[in-house]
Design an enzyme around this catalytic site. Structure first.
Site, PDB file in Angstrom:
ATOM      1  N   LYS A  75      -3.262  -2.139  15.944  1.00 29.46           N
ATOM      2  CA  LYS A  75      -2.674  -1.366  17.015  1.00 29.46           C
ATOM      3  C   LYS A  75      -3.695  -1.013  18.063  1.00 29.46           C
ATOM      4  O   LYS A  75      -4.701  -0.642  17.763  1.00 29.46           O
ATOM      5  CB  LYS A  75      -1.643  -0.082  16.429  1.00 29.46           C
TER       6      LYS A  75
ATOM      7  N   GLU B 184       0.899  -1.269   0.171  1.00 29.42           N
ATOM      8  CA  GLU B 184      -0.144  -0.066   0.048  1.00 29.42           C
ATOM      9  C   GLU B 184       0.839   1.116   0.012  1.00 29.42           C
ATOM     10  O   GLU B 184       2.033   1.103   0.312  1.00 29.42           O
ATOM     11  CB  GLU B 184      -1.062   0.044   1.221  1.00 29.42           C
TER      12      GLU B 184
HETATM   13  N1  PSU Z   1      -2.388   1.635  10.312  1.00 31.42           N
HETATM   14  C1  PSU Z   1      -1.098   1.608  10.517  1.00 31.42           C
HETATM   15  N2  PSU Z   1      -0.537   2.621   9.548  1.00 31.42           N
HETATM   16  C2  PSU Z   1      -1.234   3.056   8.633  1.00 31.42           C
HETATM   17  C3  PSU Z   1      -2.618   2.857   8.435  1.00 31.42           C
HETATM   18  C4  PSU Z   1      -3.250   2.256   9.477  1.00 31.42           C
HETATM   19  O1  PSU Z   1      -0.537   1.169  11.464  1.00 31.42           O
HETATM   20  O2  PSU Z   1      -0.618   3.738   7.615  1.00 31.42           O
HETATM   21  C5  PSU Z   1      -3.082   3.439   7.243  1.00 31.42           C
HETATM   22  C6  PSU Z   1      -3.519   2.211   6.168  1.00 31.42           C
HETATM   23  O3  PSU Z   1      -3.282   2.673   4.836  1.00 31.42           O
HETATM   24  C7  PSU Z   1      -5.099   1.638   6.577  1.00 31.42           C
HETATM   25  C8  PSU Z   1      -5.451   3.047   6.690  1.00 31.42           C
HETATM   26  O4  PSU Z   1      -5.842   1.054   5.401  1.00 31.42           O
HETATM   27  O5  PSU Z   1      -4.514   3.690   7.507  1.00 31.42           O
HETATM   28  C9  PSU Z   1      -6.748   3.148   7.602  1.00 31.42           C
HETATM   29  O6  PSU Z   1      -7.264   4.321   7.577  1.00 31.42           O
HETATM   30  P1  PSU Z   1      -8.864   4.707   8.231  1.00 31.42           P
HETATM   31  O7  PSU Z   1      -8.644   4.125   9.796  1.00 31.42           O
HETATM   32  O8  PSU Z   1      -9.071   6.091   7.989  1.00 31.42           O
HETATM   33  O9  PSU Z   1      -9.602   3.753   7.212  1.00 31.42           O
END
Ligand code: PSU
Ligand code: MN
Length: 302
Positions: free
Chosen positions: A159, A25
């Site tokens: 996390k 990603e």
């Molecule tokens: N968790 C992490 N690092 C990240 C993300 C999540 O530890 O960079 C990023 C990923 O791309 C994940 C996104 O898909 O954040 C989720 O965002 P939201 O909670 O807005 O869906």
């Protein structure tokens, strides 16, 4: 009209040769880490996949196309792009139609990987159910994507900025297999322990590849979440992280951070609060996930 996919030179060659490919990603690059560590991380993780005998495909949206694999100059530009959009399932078509520069979340990367015929994807952590979601309704689109798109996602668990028990409950409701790798406990990103047992466990890449094939054979939609614990030497124990997480969450509330901004804000704040220690740990765990994902992708190919 067909999906606008552009393959990098390396990924195009891998497709022609029928080699194992692992998707990566890009929101982690633009919204998860500061420059230049984000660039070093992205290049290093790609190399881990090559060293394991597979081919990396970092995914992003640019010039109205979904790029599957980035050329070096594209990766460099993305890592320094302060206004890249965070593109999840809901944003994908609009970002492409507008020709915007967009970094793909786990959900959007799964969609792109599936369009490109890639079955395995490595990341750091997935999005999940946020703490306080019973009031904010903030549940990441990543969870629904895992329920509907047939890609095996290797992450280090969710996390503790998230509500891990609620995240596991939603994944269960959606019928997503959550498979801890090599241990019974659900890992919690920076820490190998979460205090919760994982619903499922696997001890080899081959078992995970076989379960991926079996889901398809059963006609079950959706993917699998592999929760791979951070390497021991890079771990930050849970007790050490918790005060920083609590503090970051309080700061987010004070500043009225909401919706798409929540995850990037918390990651940045925790990086500051741990004086960079969280970042070193984050990089180590992504590398571990990339290595495992490459071995699963190779096993799927055999
Ligand atoms: N968790 C992490 N690092 C990240 C993300 C999540 O530890 O960079 C990023 C990923 O791309 C994940 C996104 O898909 O954040 C989720 O965002 P939201 O909670 O807005 O869906
Ligand atoms: Mn959200």
């Amino acid at each position: 009209m067909t999906a606008p996919l552009t393959f990098s030179t390396e990924v195009a060659a891998a497709r022609a040769e029928g080699r194992a490919i692992v998707a990566l990603e890009s929101t982690i690059i633009t919204h998860g880490m500061p420059y230049p560590q984000n660039l070093e991380m992205a290049q290093g993780v790609e190399q881990v996949i090559r060293d394991a005998g597979a081919v990396p495909a970092t995914i992003a949206v640019m010039d109205g196309r979904i790029h599957v694999g980035l050329e070096q100059d594209e990766l460099l530009a993305l890592s320094r792009c302060p206004d890249a959009l965070k593109v999840s399932r809901a944003d994908m078509a609009v970002a492409l139609s507008r020709g915007a520069v967009g970094a793909t979340t786990v959900a959007a990367t799964m969609i792109a990987a599936h369009l490109a015929g890639i079955a395995v994807f490595a990341t750091g952590g997935i999005g999940g159910v946020h703490r306080g979601a019973e009031l904010s309704f903030d549940v990441s689109a990543d969870l629904q994507e895992l329920a509907q798109t047939p890609v095996t996602v290797v992450a280090a668990g969710a996390k503790a900025i998230l509500d891990i028990p609620k995240t596991l409950e939603v994944l269960e409701t959606l019928g997503v297999p959550v498979i801890a790798y090599g241990q019974d406990e659900m890992p919690a990103f920076w820490s190998r322990e979460s205090g919760l047992s994982a619903p499922l466990r696997a001890d080899s890449p081959g078992e995970i590849a076989q379960a991926h094939r079996m889901r398809a054979a059963l006609g079950l939609p959706g993917g699998q979440l592999v929760a791979n614990p951070v390497p021991k030497d890079a771990e930050i124990p849970r007790a050490e992280m918790l005060p920083h997480i609590e503090r970051a969450l309080r700061d987010a509330e004070r500043d009225g951070i909401a919706a798409k901004a929540v995850t990037p804000f918390l990651l940045k704040r925790i990086f500051e609060l741990t004086e960079g220690a969280s970042l070193a740990c984050n990089i180590a765990l992504v590398r571990g996930n990339a290595d495992l994902a490459a071995r699963i992708a190779k096993s799927l190919h055999d």
